[in-house]
Write an enzyme that holds these catalytic residues in place. Structure first.
Site, PDB file in Angstrom:
ATOM      1  N   LYS A  85       3.918  19.907 -14.904  1.00  0.00           N
ATOM      2  CA  LYS A  85       3.415  19.323 -16.164  1.00  0.00           C
ATOM      3  C   LYS A  85       4.410  19.678 -17.290  1.00  0.00           C
ATOM      4  O   LYS A  85       4.479  19.166 -18.256  1.00  0.00           O
ATOM      5  CB  LYS A  85       2.137  19.786 -16.431  1.00  0.00           C
ATOM      6  CG  LYS A  85       0.888  19.334 -15.508  1.00  0.00           C
ATOM      7  CD  LYS A  85      -0.200  19.864 -15.733  1.00  0.00           C
ATOM      8  CE  LYS A  85      -1.314  19.345 -14.945  1.00  0.00           C
ATOM      9  NZ  LYS A  85      -2.933  19.994 -15.134  1.00  0.00           N
ATOM     10  N   CYS A 194     -14.049  22.323 -13.961  1.00  0.00           N
ATOM     11  CA  CYS A 194     -14.077  20.834 -14.226  1.00  0.00           C
ATOM     12  C   CYS A 194     -14.169  20.161 -13.430  1.00  0.00           C
ATOM     13  O   CYS A 194     -14.874  18.974 -13.327  1.00  0.00           O
ATOM     14  CB  CYS A 194     -12.510  20.784 -14.854  1.00  0.00           C
ATOM     15  SG  CYS A 194     -12.517  19.072 -15.448  1.00  0.00           S
TER      16      CYS A 194
END
Length: 261
Positions: A85, A194
């Site tokens: 990322k 999540c």
């Protein structure tokens, strides 16, 4: 150092704001901001910091881009699947604003390395998704004397506050720490991740953008920061509320009680 002609045009809408202007933009260019996490909160945060002209953005993340990230982590794209990322985010920033320097930290921040990482930056913005990291980062910011902008996401809700626990308020009392607001993390497993609970993708964009505004405010002060105030966003009812909190003398960082260190 004066802004180059290309920078004057790029930041023209900041420069005409009396609250920012040339001096504020110069502060943004000189600033070093450390972003914890290039995920749902970090993605829009990094984009808006880069667009605003923050000179150096450090990114702490050891994860790679997966397909399920792309519903909310808008700094990454489908061609980035499998990439680190920090690498994907750095490329996106380079396309957006070549005047911004990205420093990649491909590590997981923890109590053992947090102070050393934070010490090289002026402001820290925490968009992590777990309580262990939030406490490690907030404690390290206090120890290193750095302001912290920290946010969290729920399924349809989010929170945001700014911590300046190394300083005192106008009344002379210490500013509250993160532990004044949340003395202890919830029991393990009580807050679903999540991946289990889900999250509204656009909400991450809202909260990440609000984080960027608080970081910019911290670097080039204007208005009233969220120090001692917790902004709570309810996306179901589209309601924004603010809770005020103060210094707890029993907190273990800056407290005056027996538990203070």
């Amino acid at each position: 150092m004066a802004l180059a002609s290309e920078e004057v045009e790029r930041y023209a809408r900041h420069l005409v704001l009396p609250e920012i202007g040339g001096p504020g933009q110069a502060r943004l260019r000189a600033a070093r901001v450390l972003v914890i996490g290039a995920g749902g909160l970090g993605a829009p945060l990094i984009q808006y910091l880069a667009a605003a002209g923050i000179g150096t953005i450090g990114i702490v993340d050891d994860d790679t881009v997966s397909l399920s990230n792309l519903q909310r982590q808008v700094i990454h794209g489908t061609p980035d699947l499998g990439r680190l990322k920090v690498e994907s985010a750095a490329d996106a920033v380079a396309h957006l604003n070549p005047h911004v320097r990205i420093v990649s930290h491909v590590v997981r921040i923890a109590p053992v390395n947090a102070v050393d990482l934070i010490a090289g930056y002026d402001v820290v913005a925490d968009g992590s998704d777990n309580f262990a990291t939030r406490y490690a980062v907030s404690d390290a910011c206090y120890q290193a004397g750095r302001p912290l902008v920290t946010a969290a996401l729920g399924r349809f809700d989010g929170t945001l506050t700014t911590i300046r626990a190394h300083e005192s308020g106008p009344d002379g009392r210490p500013n509250p720490t993160y532990r004044c607001l949340f003395p202890n993390p919830p029991p393990p497993g009580s807050v679903p991740a999540c991946a289990e609970a889900g999250v509204l993708g656009a909400l991450a964009g809202v909260m990440g953008s609000l984080m960027a505004m608080e970081v910019i405010r911290t670097v080039a002060p204007f208005g009233e920061a969220l120090v001692g105030r917790l902004l709570m966003v309810d996306a179901r009812a589209m309601r924004f509320e603010t809770l005020t909190y103060g210094w707890d003398p029993e907190n273990p960082l800056s407290g005056s009680g027996d538990s203070a260190q």
